[in-house]
Design a protein around this motif. Structure first.
Motif, short mmCIF file in Angstrom:
data_model
loop_
_atom_site.label_atom_id
_atom_site.label_comp_id
_atom_site.label_asym_id
_atom_site.label_seq_id
_atom_site.Cartn_x
_atom_site.Cartn_y
_atom_site.Cartn_z
N GLU A 78 -19.56 18.46 29.30
CA GLU A 78 -18.37 19.29 29.41
C GLU A 78 -18.13 20.12 28.15
OE1 GLU A 78 -15.02 16.88 30.34
OE2 GLU A 78 -15.54 16.68 32.47
N ALA A 79 -18.21 19.48 26.99
CA ALA A 79 -17.96 20.20 25.74
C ALA A 79 -18.95 21.34 25.56
CB ALA A 79 -18.04 19.23 24.56
N LYS A 80 -20.22 21.05 25.82
CA LYS A 80 -21.25 22.07 25.68
C LYS A 80 -20.98 23.25 26.61
CE LYS A 80 -26.26 22.72 26.13
NZ LYS A 80 -27.56 22.04 26.44
N GLU A 81 -20.59 22.95 27.85
CA GLU A 81 -20.33 24.01 28.83
C GLU A 81 -19.10 24.83 28.45
OE1 GLU A 81 -22.07 24.92 31.48
OE2 GLU A 81 -23.63 23.45 31.06
N ILE A 82 -18.07 24.16 27.92
CA ILE A 82 -16.85 24.88 27.50
C ILE A 82 -17.17 25.84 26.36
CG2 ILE A 82 -14.61 24.58 26.36
CD1 ILE A 82 -14.39 21.91 27.96
N VAL A 83 -17.90 25.36 25.36
CA VAL A 83 -18.25 26.21 24.22
C VAL A 83 -19.14 27.37 24.68
CG1 VAL A 83 -19.51 26.30 22.03
CG2 VAL A 83 -17.99 24.37 22.53
N HIS A 84 -20.08 27.08 25.58
CA HIS A 84 -20.97 28.13 26.07
C HIS A 84 -20.18 29.21 26.81
CE1 HIS A 84 -24.54 30.06 27.73
NE2 HIS A 84 -23.98 30.00 28.93
N LEU A 85 -19.23 28.79 27.66
CA LEU A 85 -18.43 29.75 28.41
C LEU A 85 -17.58 30.59 27.46
CD1 LEU A 85 -17.41 30.88 31.08
CD2 LEU A 85 -15.74 29.01 31.17
N ALA A 86 -17.00 29.95 26.44
CA ALA A 86 -16.19 30.69 25.48
C ALA A 86 -17.03 31.73 24.74
CB ALA A 86 -15.55 29.73 24.48
N GLU A 87 -18.25 31.36 24.39
CA GLU A 87 -19.14 32.31 23.71
C GLU A 87 -19.53 33.46 24.65
OE1 GLU A 87 -22.28 29.74 22.55
OE2 GLU A 87 -21.31 29.12 20.67
N GLU A 88 -19.78 33.11 25.91
CA GLU A 88 -20.16 34.13 26.89
C GLU A 88 -19.03 35.12 27.13
OE1 GLU A 88 -20.55 32.88 31.06
OE2 GLU A 88 -22.55 33.78 31.04
N LEU A 89 -17.80 34.62 27.10
CA LEU A 89 -16.63 35.47 27.33
C LEU A 89 -16.09 36.11 26.07
CD1 LEU A 89 -14.66 33.15 29.80
CD2 LEU A 89 -16.00 35.18 30.38
N HIS A 90 -16.70 35.78 24.92
CA HIS A 90 -16.22 36.28 23.62
C HIS A 90 -14.74 35.94 23.44
CE1 HIS A 90 -20.01 38.41 23.26
NE2 HIS A 90 -19.80 38.99 24.44
N GLY A 114 -13.51 16.28 20.37
CA GLY A 114 -14.29 16.07 19.16
C GLY A 114 -15.62 16.81 19.19
N GLU A 115 -16.27 16.83 20.34
CA GLU A 115 -17.56 17.50 20.46
C GLU A 115 -17.37 19.03 20.39
OE1 GLU A 115 -21.76 17.77 20.86
OE2 GLU A 115 -20.35 16.24 20.16
N SER A 120 -18.33 24.15 18.11
CA SER A 120 -17.83 25.51 18.33
C SER A 120 -17.69 26.29 17.04
CB SER A 120 -16.48 25.47 19.04
OG SER A 120 -15.97 26.78 19.19
N HIS A 121 -18.12 27.55 17.08
CA HIS A 121 -17.87 28.47 15.97
C HIS A 121 -16.71 29.40 16.31
CE1 HIS A 121 -21.36 27.61 13.33
NE2 HIS A 121 -21.88 27.17 14.47
N ILE A 122 -16.16 29.24 17.50
CA ILE A 122 -14.99 30.01 17.91
C ILE A 122 -13.75 29.27 17.41
CG2 ILE A 122 -13.61 30.69 19.93
CD1 ILE A 122 -16.26 31.15 21.38
N PRO A 123 -12.74 29.97 16.88
CA PRO A 123 -11.53 29.30 16.41
C PRO A 123 -10.92 28.41 17.50
CG PRO A 123 -11.52 31.57 15.71
CD PRO A 123 -12.69 31.43 16.65
#
Length: 286
Positions: A78-90, A114-115, A120-123
């Protein structure tokens, strides 16, 4: 539906009441920044798209203007997918509760949160679920500043928030924050901390001037400087509790979450009553 052009804030929800605590904060920041709330359902198992609103507890009226997505990957990622989606959506931010299980004690940092924090490099914007759905305004931002250039350079998202909201920035310098750092260009504390009257006025003025310059803080944003001495995490939490006007704490960190690392950040995220904005910065040059 995904819109990569519209500024957005990603809000992961699992359908729990605890997760909804982030909505007043995310909604206010979205309004200030002209962004859309992109709500992503992270529950298991996946559900039909037309059932997402009901599962997350939104009425059609509440959902107006929001964008909804649903993760389709393995629950263990889940964490990986959330971060990936946030990066994809900028996404401008990922906004979430520290945990979403009511049996967890206050101060608990869930495994998914925590993950996301670790990767994540997004704020990130965290809130304790115990605050519930109370309305939230942004009038005072607490920025703990250790005097290092990397920390100050990282605060642009917080400066922009302050500008948009007309908020004041309360700058907190905790002595121990600087004692353990050796980053090139760091600004040290006054020599005689037990006699602040000798050096404090000139030092405080120069410290704030330097922070404004390096952090590109506009002149219209009011700033005040405070000083504390002790363990940084505990002092930041104590200051925020003793100053209930603090609406948001902004932390810069270097992305190291292993044991004995990032103690200040973990202490603040777990124990602050107000939301916490985490900004990742580059590792310092020694």
């Amino acid at each position: 539906m995904k819109d990569k052009k519209q500024p957005n804030i990603l809000v992961p929800l699992d359908g729990s009441i605890q997760a909804h605590a982030i909505l007043p904060i995310a909604g206010k920041i979205a309004k200030l920044s002209g962004a859309t709330l992109n709500v992503v359902y992270v529950g298991e198992p996946p559900i039909p798209p037309d059932e997402v609103l009901g599962k997350l507890g939104f009425t059609p009226e509440e959902a107006a203007g929001l964008v909804f997505n649903q993760l389709a990957g393995c629950p263990c990622e889940e964490a990986k997918e959330i971060v990936h989606l946030a990066e994809e959506l900028h996404s401008l931010f990922i906004a979430l509760s520290t945990h979403t299980k009511k049996e967890n004690p206050r101060g608990h940092l869930g495994s998914v949160a925590g993950e996301i924090l670790r990767t994540s490099h997004i704020p990130l914007i965290f809130v304790q679920p115990e605050r519930g759905g109370r309305e939230w305004e942004l009038k005072n931002i607490l920025f703990p500043d250790d005097g290092s250039p990397a920390t100050v350079e990282a605060i642009h998202p917080a400066v922009e928030m302050a500008r948009q909201a007309g908020a004041e920035m309360l700058v907190l310098y905790v002595m121990n924050m600087a004692e353990s750092k050796h980053e090139a260009g760091s600004y040290s504390s006054p020599r005689y901390m037990d006699q602040p009257q000798h050096e404090w006025p000139a030092w405080a003025s120069e410290f704030l001037c330097r922070m404004r310059g390096v952090g590109r803080v506009p002149s219209e944003i009011k700033t005040r400087l405070f000083m504390a001495k002790g363990e940084p995490g505990a002092e930041i939490v104590r200051f925020s509790k003793e100053h209930p006007e603090v609406d948001l704490i902004v932390l810069a960190w270097h992305g190291i979450l292993e044991k004995e690392k990032a103690a200040t950040m973990k202490e603040v995220i777990r124990h602050a009553d107000c939301p916490v904005l985490v900004l990742r910065v580059a590792l310092p040059v020694l």
